[in-house]
Design an enzyme around this catalytic site. Structure first.
Site, PDB file in Angstrom:
ATOM      1  N   HIS A   1       0.851  -1.282   0.003  1.00  0.00           N
ATOM      2  CA  HIS A   1       0.101   0.064   0.007  1.00  0.00           C
ATOM      3  C   HIS A   1       0.818   1.197   0.101  1.00  0.00           C
ATOM      4  O   HIS A   1       2.246   1.235  -0.179  1.00  0.00           O
ATOM      5  CB  HIS A   1      -0.823   0.285   1.144  1.00  0.00           C
ATOM      6  CG  HIS A   1      -0.034   0.373   2.517  1.00  0.00           C
ATOM      7  ND1 HIS A   1       0.149  -0.824   3.502  1.00  0.00           N
ATOM      8  CD2 HIS A   1       0.200   1.296   3.165  1.00  0.00           C
ATOM      9  CE1 HIS A   1       0.680  -0.406   4.530  1.00  0.00           C
ATOM     10  NE2 HIS A   1       1.076   1.047   4.425  1.00  0.00           N
TER      11      HIS A   1
ATOM     12  N   HIS B   1      -6.103  -1.428   3.469  1.00  0.00           N
ATOM     13  CA  HIS B   1      -6.102  -0.196   2.855  1.00  0.00           C
ATOM     14  C   HIS B   1      -4.964  -0.519   1.533  1.00  0.00           C
ATOM     15  O   HIS B   1      -4.027  -1.214   1.674  1.00  0.00           O
ATOM     16  CB  HIS B   1      -5.414   0.922   3.550  1.00  0.00           C
ATOM     17  CG  HIS B   1      -3.991   0.995   4.177  1.00  0.00           C
ATOM     18  ND1 HIS B   1      -3.723  -0.125   5.126  1.00  0.00           N
ATOM     19  CD2 HIS B   1      -3.128   1.617   4.251  1.00  0.00           C
ATOM     20  CE1 HIS B   1      -2.532  -0.067   5.486  1.00  0.00           C
ATOM     21  NE2 HIS B   1      -2.267   1.006   5.119  1.00  0.00           N
TER      22      HIS B   1
ATOM     23  N   HIS C   1       4.879   7.353   2.484  1.00  0.00           N
ATOM     24  CA  HIS C   1       5.516   6.281   2.523  1.00  0.00           C
ATOM     25  C   HIS C   1       5.082   5.378   1.539  1.00  0.00           C
ATOM     26  O   HIS C   1       3.797   5.503   1.018  1.00  0.00           O
ATOM     27  CB  HIS C   1       5.546   5.563   3.800  1.00  0.00           C
ATOM     28  CG  HIS C   1       4.497   5.063   4.378  1.00  0.00           C
ATOM     29  ND1 HIS C   1       3.641   5.682   5.237  1.00  0.00           N
ATOM     30  CD2 HIS C   1       3.851   3.697   4.126  1.00  0.00           C
ATOM     31  CE1 HIS C   1       2.692   4.823   5.751  1.00  0.00           C
ATOM     32  NE2 HIS C   1       2.642   3.657   4.810  1.00  0.00           N
TER      33      HIS C   1
ATOM     34  N   HIS D   1       0.585  -1.079  14.558  1.00  0.00           N
ATOM     35  CA  HIS D   1      -0.400  -0.112  14.453  1.00  0.00           C
ATOM     36  C   HIS D   1      -1.527  -0.244  15.297  1.00  0.00           C
ATOM     37  O   HIS D   1      -2.138  -1.541  14.933  1.00  0.00           O
ATOM     38  CB  HIS D   1      -0.712  -0.035  12.913  1.00  0.00           C
ATOM     39  CG  HIS D   1       0.312   0.707  12.045  1.00  0.00           C
ATOM     40  ND1 HIS D   1       0.900   1.681  12.065  1.00  0.00           N
ATOM     41  CD2 HIS D   1       0.920   0.051  10.716  1.00  0.00           C
ATOM     42  CE1 HIS D   1       1.774   1.998  11.041  1.00  0.00           C
ATOM     43  NE2 HIS D   1       1.845   0.902  10.175  1.00  0.00           N
TER      44      HIS D   1
ATOM     45  N   TYR E   1       9.172   1.366   9.962  1.00  0.00           N
ATOM     46  CA  TYR E   1       9.400   2.205   9.029  1.00  0.00           C
ATOM     47  C   TYR E   1      10.925   2.493   8.889  1.00  0.00           C
ATOM     48  O   TYR E   1      11.512   2.644   9.763  1.00  0.00           O
ATOM     49  CB  TYR E   1       8.713   3.842   9.357  1.00  0.00           C
ATOM     50  CG  TYR E   1       7.159   3.614   9.448  1.00  0.00           C
ATOM     51  CD1 TYR E   1       6.331   3.662   8.145  1.00  0.00           C
ATOM     52  CD2 TYR E   1       6.446   3.481  10.515  1.00  0.00           C
ATOM     53  CE1 TYR E   1       5.235   3.829   7.927  1.00  0.00           C
ATOM     54  CE2 TYR E   1       5.274   3.413  10.404  1.00  0.00           C
ATOM     55  CZ  TYR E   1       4.513   3.786   9.183  1.00  0.00           C
ATOM     56  OH  TYR E   1       3.129   3.641   9.073  1.00  0.00           O
TER      57      TYR E   1
ATOM     58  N   GLU F   1       7.930   1.194   4.302  1.00  0.00           N
ATOM     59  CA  GLU F   1       7.656   0.391   5.319  1.00  0.00           C
ATOM     60  C   GLU F   1       7.542  -1.060   4.996  1.00  0.00           C
ATOM     61  O   GLU F   1       7.505  -1.202   3.813  1.00  0.00           O
ATOM     62  CB  GLU F   1       6.091   0.965   5.606  1.00  0.00           C
ATOM     63  CG  GLU F   1       5.318   0.247   6.721  1.00  0.00           C
ATOM     64  CD  GLU F   1       3.901   0.683   6.989  1.00  0.00           C
ATOM     65  OE1 GLU F   1       3.247   1.130   6.250  1.00  0.00           O
ATOM     66  OE2 GLU F   1       3.203   0.353   8.020  1.00  0.00           O
TER      67      GLU F   1
HETATM   68  C1  M3P Z   1       0.162   3.331   8.153  1.00  0.00           C
HETATM   69  C2  M3P Z   1      -0.560   2.121   7.953  1.00  0.00           C
HETATM   70  C3  M3P Z   1       0.385   7.963   9.596  1.00  0.00           C
HETATM   71  C4  M3P Z   1       0.021   6.634   9.628  1.00  0.00           C
HETATM   72  C5  M3P Z   1       0.560   5.633   9.004  1.00  0.00           C
HETATM   73  C6  M3P Z   1      -0.140   4.343   9.417  1.00  0.00           C
HETATM   74  C7  M3P Z   1       1.415   8.424   8.596  1.00  0.00           C
HETATM   75  O1  M3P Z   1       1.378   3.356   7.404  1.00  0.00           O
HETATM   76  O2  M3P Z   1       0.075   1.406   7.286  1.00  0.00           O
HETATM   77  O3  M3P Z   1      -1.549   1.936   8.507  1.00  0.00           O
HETATM   78  O4  M3P Z   1       0.039   8.746  10.570  1.00  0.00           O
HETATM   79 FE    FE Z   2       1.643   2.156   5.604  1.00  0.00          FE
END
Ligand code: M3P
Ligand code: FE
Length: 303
Positions: free
Chosen positions: A148, A196, A210, A242, A251, A261
């Site tokens: 993604h 996603h 990313h 997450h 990351y 990522e």
């Molecule tokens: C992810 C994900 C930010 C959140 C990133 C979340 C940039 O990368 O894969 O769920 O706030």
């Molecule tokens: Fe992500």
């Protein structure tokens, strides 16, 4: 039947020799073609010609591509984009190497999105006939596939509406300033059952936060971090989870400064599920489930 997946993205890199080292030797992507100043790459479990294209000169995202199922889908999305008021043009066969005709749409945030339904088939590295679970000889962290990406937009709500109305995506998770607010701080959008395909976070238009590669599980995430240490990769966030999507993650930066990522796990999403909503006081835990803290460098540094 619509968008199949995030098919490819083109990313700018300042030094091609360093970028090759990172994406080929550390990430384990395979070279499928080369042109002046461009290297086409794919993961071992990808069937199509390429997923990541390195473009020498600068830093950040040049464009991205969604693969759709049929030519009819291209017409539908072209009409939808025009109805939305977006800039859209036809893309002829070969404009993108090994890709057939398609359409090129500019999102309200200024990101260039190409849609196509034909791309040269190369096959993955284990094949479809009585395959083994992975290739015998792996390079670096041996990423199977692109997963993604996350782009930045000044008006997240508008761009979320664009991806929903034009491409038929649905919002799996959102960060809203208040529970019932129509405004969005961030949104996670899916075209199928991935949690996603693309996410949008509040920031500068055209920005790339990313792009993420799939890994099979948490043990591969841990091993990836070990290999990053061996290869002196600049790690931004060490292995964690997450809250949003429940995926496990690392990351890190490529040598040009583009954030990458590695992503494993997370739940499967369905179009008929409610959208998960996060409110600002819980953002820290939403992004990083264990530290529960969002550091400014993570949200403010991007290409
Ligand atoms: C992810 C994900 C930010 C959140 C990133 C979340 C940039 O990368 O894969 O769920 O706030
Ligand atoms: Fe992500």
């Amino acid at each position: 039947m619509g968008i199949l997946r995030l098919g490819y993205l083109h990313v700018r890199v300042t030094d091609m020799a360093e970028a090759r080292k990172h994406y080929i030797e550390t990430m384990g992507l395979k070279v499928t073609a080369e042109e002046a100043g461009k290297v086409y790459l794919k993961g071992w479990d990808e069937w199509d010609h390429h997923s990541v294209v390195l473009e020498e000169g600068g830093v950040g995202l040049a464009k991205l591509g969604f693969k759709v199922q049929s030519e009819d889908d291209l017409n539908t999305y072209e009409n939808n984009a025009r109805t939305f008021g977006a800039t859209v043009e036809r893309m002829s066969k070969g404009e993108e190497l090994e890709v057939g005709q398609g359409i090129r749409v500019t999102t309200p945030s200024g990101h260039v999105v190409e849609l196509y339904n034909e791309i040269t088939y190369l096959g993955n590295e284990v094949g479809y006939l009585n395959p083994y679970p992975f290739p015998r000889h792996e390079t670096g962290i041996s990423v199977p596939a692109l997963d993604h990406m996350l782009i930045m937009a000044e008006d997240v709500a508008l761009n979320e509406k664009f991806f929903m109305d034009t491409f038929g995506m649905y919002a799996v998770e959102q960060i809203r300033p208040e529970i019932d607010s129509p405004a969005r701080i961030a949104t996670w959008l899916s075209a199928g059952q991935k949690n996603h395909d693309i996410a949008i976070v509040s920031g500068k238009d055209k920005g790339l936060h990313h792009f993420a590669f799939q890994l099979e599980d948490w043990s591969k995430i841990l091993r990836a971090a070990d290999i990053f240490a061996m290869d002196d990769v600049s790690i931004d966030i060490t292995p964690t989870r997450h809250g949003i999507t429940r995926g496990t993650t690392i990351y890190f930066f490529d040598p040009a400064g583009n954030r990458n990522e590695t992503y494993a796990g997370g739940y499967r999403a369905y179009r008929d599920r409610p959208t998960t909503i996060w409110t600002p006081e819980h953002i820290g835990r939403g992004i990083f489930s264990h530290s529960r803290e969002l550091n400014a460098a993570f949200t403010e540094v991007y290409t």
